[in-house]
Motif scaffolding. Structure first.
Motif, PDB file in Angstrom:
ATOM      1  N   VAL A 209       3.704   9.680 -12.101  1.00  0.00           N
ATOM      2  CA  VAL A 209       5.089   9.284 -11.865  1.00  0.00           C
ATOM      3  C   VAL A 209       5.415   9.306 -10.371  1.00  0.00           C
ATOM      4  N   ALA A 210       4.733  10.176  -9.628  1.00  0.00           N
ATOM      5  CA  ALA A 210       4.982  10.273  -8.186  1.00  0.00           C
ATOM      6  C   ALA A 210       4.775   8.934  -7.479  1.00  0.00           C
ATOM      7  N   THR A 211       3.917   8.069  -8.019  1.00  0.00           N
ATOM      8  CA  THR A 211       3.668   6.775  -7.380  1.00  0.00           C
ATOM      9  C   THR A 211       4.905   5.876  -7.402  1.00  0.00           C
ATOM     10  N   LEU A 212       5.879   6.192  -8.245  1.00  0.00           N
ATOM     11  CA  LEU A 212       7.111   5.397  -8.310  1.00  0.00           C
ATOM     12  C   LEU A 212       8.203   5.901  -7.377  1.00  0.00           C
ATOM     13  N   VAL A 213       8.009   7.085  -6.771  1.00  0.00           N
ATOM     14  CA  VAL A 213       9.121   7.671  -6.014  1.00  0.00           C
ATOM     15  C   VAL A 213       8.754   8.155  -4.616  1.00  0.00           C
ATOM     16  N   LEU A 214       7.470   8.243  -4.279  1.00  0.00           N
ATOM     17  CA  LEU A 214       7.101   8.806  -2.980  1.00  0.00           C
ATOM     18  C   LEU A 214       6.921   7.700  -1.935  1.00  0.00           C
ATOM     19  N   TYR A 215       6.168   7.966  -0.868  1.00  0.00           N
ATOM     20  CA  TYR A 215       6.198   7.121   0.319  1.00  0.00           C
ATOM     21  C   TYR A 215       5.933   5.638   0.069  1.00  0.00           C
ATOM     22  N   ASP A 216       4.925   5.308  -0.737  1.00  0.00           N
ATOM     23  CA  ASP A 216       4.624   3.892  -0.935  1.00  0.00           C
ATOM     24  C   ASP A 216       5.832   3.142  -1.487  1.00  0.00           C
ATOM     25  N   ALA A 217       6.511   3.764  -2.458  1.00  0.00           N
ATOM     26  CA  ALA A 217       7.713   3.137  -3.021  1.00  0.00           C
ATOM     27  C   ALA A 217       8.830   3.073  -1.984  1.00  0.00           C
TER      28      ALA A 217
ATOM     29  N   ALA B  54      -5.408  10.300 -11.501  1.00  0.00           N
ATOM     30  CA  ALA B  54      -4.558   9.432 -12.330  1.00  0.00           C
ATOM     31  C   ALA B  54      -3.525   8.702 -11.475  1.00  0.00           C
ATOM     32  N   GLY B  55      -2.964   9.404 -10.495  1.00  0.00           N
ATOM     33  CA  GLY B  55      -1.997   8.767  -9.612  1.00  0.00           C
ATOM     34  C   GLY B  55      -2.612   7.623  -8.820  1.00  0.00           C
ATOM     35  N   GLY B  56      -3.853   7.814  -8.365  1.00  0.00           N
ATOM     36  CA  GLY B  56      -4.535   6.747  -7.655  1.00  0.00           C
ATOM     37  C   GLY B  56      -4.792   5.545  -8.535  1.00  0.00           C
ATOM     38  N   LEU B  57      -5.161   5.796  -9.778  1.00  0.00           N
ATOM     39  CA  LEU B  57      -5.378   4.690 -10.717  1.00  0.00           C
ATOM     40  C   LEU B  57      -4.079   3.939 -11.001  1.00  0.00           C
ATOM     41  N   ALA B  58      -2.975   4.675 -11.045  1.00  0.00           N
ATOM     42  CA  ALA B  58      -1.686   4.058 -11.372  1.00  0.00           C
ATOM     43  C   ALA B  58      -1.053   3.351 -10.193  1.00  0.00           C
ATOM     44  N   ALA B  59      -1.475   3.674  -8.955  1.00  0.00           N
ATOM     45  CA  ALA B  59      -0.796   3.167  -7.763  1.00  0.00           C
ATOM     46  C   ALA B  59      -0.713   1.642  -7.694  1.00  0.00           C
ATOM     47  N   PRO B  60      -1.804   0.897  -7.930  1.00  0.00           N
ATOM     48  CA  PRO B  60      -1.666  -0.573  -7.861  1.00  0.00           C
ATOM     49  C   PRO B  60      -0.681  -1.121  -8.891  1.00  0.00           C
ATOM     50  N   PHE B  61      -0.703  -0.575 -10.103  1.00  0.00           N
ATOM     51  CA  PHE B  61       0.219  -1.026 -11.141  1.00  0.00           C
ATOM     52  C   PHE B  61       1.656  -0.688 -10.780  1.00  0.00           C
TER      53      PHE B  61
ATOM     54  N   GLY C 180       4.494  -9.161  -1.412  1.00  0.00           N
ATOM     55  CA  GLY C 180       3.599  -8.355  -2.245  1.00  0.00           C
ATOM     56  C   GLY C 180       3.247  -7.023  -1.622  1.00  0.00           C
ATOM     57  N   TYR C 181       4.166  -6.490  -0.814  1.00  0.00           N
ATOM     58  CA  TYR C 181       3.879  -5.286  -0.028  1.00  0.00           C
ATOM     59  C   TYR C 181       3.599  -4.069  -0.910  1.00  0.00           C
ATOM     60  N   GLY C 182       4.396  -3.886  -1.960  1.00  0.00           N
ATOM     61  CA  GLY C 182       4.200  -2.725  -2.826  1.00  0.00           C
ATOM     62  C   GLY C 182       2.841  -2.728  -3.488  1.00  0.00           C
ATOM     63  N   ALA C 183       2.438  -3.878  -4.016  1.00  0.00           N
ATOM     64  CA  ALA C 183       1.125  -3.977  -4.655  1.00  0.00           C
ATOM     65  C   ALA C 183       0.008  -3.753  -3.645  1.00  0.00           C
ATOM     66  N   MET C 184       0.198  -4.250  -2.409  1.00  0.00           N
ATOM     67  CA  MET C 184      -0.814  -4.062  -1.373  1.00  0.00           C
ATOM     68  C   MET C 184      -1.016  -2.584  -1.061  1.00  0.00           C
ATOM     69  N   LEU C 185       0.066  -1.818  -0.935  1.00  0.00           N
ATOM     70  CA  LEU C 185      -0.076  -0.381  -0.686  1.00  0.00           C
ATOM     71  C   LEU C 185      -0.809   0.298  -1.827  1.00  0.00           C
ATOM     72  N   GLY C 186      -0.501  -0.111  -3.053  1.00  0.00           N
ATOM     73  CA  GLY C 186      -1.196   0.466  -4.197  1.00  0.00           C
ATOM     74  C   GLY C 186      -2.681   0.167  -4.179  1.00  0.00           C
ATOM     75  N   LYS C 187      -3.050  -1.065  -3.832  1.00  0.00           N
ATOM     76  CA  LYS C 187      -4.467  -1.438  -3.773  1.00  0.00           C
ATOM     77  C   LYS C 187      -5.190  -0.690  -2.656  1.00  0.00           C
ATOM     78  N   LEU C 188      -4.506  -0.436  -1.550  1.00  0.00           N
ATOM     79  CA  LEU C 188      -5.127   0.317  -0.459  1.00  0.00           C
ATOM     80  C   LEU C 188      -5.366   1.775  -0.840  1.00  0.00           C
ATOM     81  N   SER C 189      -4.510   2.304  -1.705  1.00  0.00           N
ATOM     82  CA  SER C 189      -4.660   3.693  -2.136  1.00  0.00           C
ATOM     83  C   SER C 189      -5.768   3.858  -3.161  1.00  0.00           C
TER      84      SER C 189
END
Length: 412
Positions: A120-128, A66-73, A348-357
């Motif tokens: 929720v971790a996708t909003l607070v951990l390394y990518d963020a 679920a975290g991986g699915l949420a990462a790009p968003f 667009g750095y944040g979105a790019m990290l999410g897409k890579l994940s």
């Protein structure tokens, strides 16, 4: 008498150092509470529910998926609204998710809570956090990212023994309640007070456009697509290995012939090795291209597993495995932030990290269960060979990426 004020550059440097320290504290707390505590508390969860361990680890895998699915968003939200707003909101939601996990009484609520925690971790951990540094420093965020991961590397070192000590006095539900309250009290004020107020794509692009920040041109067109695919492949393969080892390292070491005490000692070397690798990179690696750091550090991982395979009960070679694996794993956290910034730029750095994940989400989520099944059915030797092959393929992908980037840079 005239009071001398600090030069603007010095004031900016102090401000950025404060931001790095604040984010480092929140990363230690975040990874410790949202990720590493699970490894210690999972057996107690299994006992309290009275079900097979597969159900407990299955919930963790579902959360990672679920975290991986949420990462790009999540990355898009961070780019749009800035890290202060989204990481502050994430702090509140993370505390609520941890408390919700402590209240889970049946499979449905337990799985829902685990999914909430990892989403929720996708909003607070390394990518963020990497995005926060990029919004603050633009294209020059590489050194700041290295400093941040140096601090964040202490998460497992602190939270594994802390969770173990708390288990002597509390059950796993009370521990997660303690972590929920502590996370809210510690992280929310730091995110509110010290993160960039606003940092959408326009702000980042403008900062990157300043002469002092502008490197060579970023990849575009088909070269950008090829680089993205190679990077996503490498991150996915490395994710399989680290996800599997995060759960099975101690069992694997014992299965290869080490005593339980020695296995724990070898495993404990991984955390300090991560920090050491990051420290060396921060002090001496700034003149290297991030893509070079990426493939060299990735190559250490299969070398480490090969040493483990031939070590048997030899503690020295097993220790060298822990060092090689830890350094490689530690540097991979830096690479995850610096290589996309170097190749694709800060816009667009944040979105790019999410897409890579996202491409490797199923691989990372399934890794602990898949590796356990393989060990049970095929044995440790083929399973270790698989880890060598997978981590070696990741290093090869990063090597090809570095060669491609070098050719483009020379042609330009």
């Amino acid at each position: 008498m005239t009071m001398l004020s600090a030069p603007p550059a010095a004031s900016t440097a102090r401000g950025h150092l404060g931001l790095i320290v604040a984010l480092g504290v929140t990363q230690v707390a975040g990874y410790g509470a949202l990720y590493y505590a699970f490894a210690v508390l999972a057996p107690e969860m299994t006992k309290s529910f009275g079900w097979a361990p597969e159900w407990t680890y299955g919930a963790f895998a579902a959360g990672l998926l679920a975290g991986g699915l949420a990462a790009p968003f999540s990355g898009q939200l961070i780019d749009r609204f800035g890290t202060r707003a989204m990481m502050s909101l994430g702090s509140v939601l993370a505390a609520a998710a941890l408390y919700g996990l402590s209240q889970a009484r049946d499979p449905v609520s337990f799985y829902a809570a685990m999914i909430a925690v990892e989403t929720v971790a996708t909003l607070v951990l390394y990518d963020a956090a990497f995005t926060a540094l990029t919004q603050a420093e633009g294209a020059g965020a590489r050194r700041a990212i290295s400093k941040l991961t140096l601090i964040g590397g202490f998460a497992s070192t602190l939270f594994w023994p802390l969770s173990t000590a708390l288990l002597a006095h509390y059950d796993w539900r009370a521990i997660y309640q303690i972590y929920a309250l502590g996370y809210l009290v510690l992280c929310l004020p730091l995110h509110l007070m010290l993160l960039p107020a606003r940092g959408g794509p326009k702000a980042v692009t403008a900062q990157a456009a300043r002469p002092n920040d502008a490197p060579e041109a970023y990849l575009a067109g088909s070269a950008r697509t090829r680089a993205f695919l190679l990077l996503a492949l490498a991150f996915s393969l490395q994710g399989f290995v680290t996800s599997a080892m995060s759960v099975h390292m101690l069992t694997m070491l014992q299965g290869l012939g080490l005593s339980a005490a020695l296995a724990v000692g070898i495993g404990a070397m991984v955390g300090p090795s991560q920090v050491t690798g990051r420290l060396v990179e921060m002090l001496f690696g700034t003149n290297l291209e991030p893509t070079t750091t990426a493939w060299v550090s990735a190559a250490l991982m299969p070398i480490g597993f090969a040493l483990l395979l031939v070590s048997g009960t030899t503690a020295t070679l097993a220790g060298l495995f822990a060092i090689a694996y830890g350094v490689s794993m530690g540097l991979s956290s830096i690479v995850r932030g610096t290589v996309p910034l170097r190749l694709f730029g800060p816009a667009g750095y944040g979105a790019m990290l999410g897409k890579l994940s996202a491409p490797g989400l199923a691989i990372r989520a399934a890794a602990p269960v898949a590796f356990a099944v393989m060990v049970e059915r095929a044995g440790l030797l083929p399973s270790t060979l698989l880890l060598i092959a997978v981590s070696g393929a990741a290093a090869l992908a990063l090597f090809l990426l570095a060669r491609m980037a070098d050719r483009i840079r020379e042609a330009g």
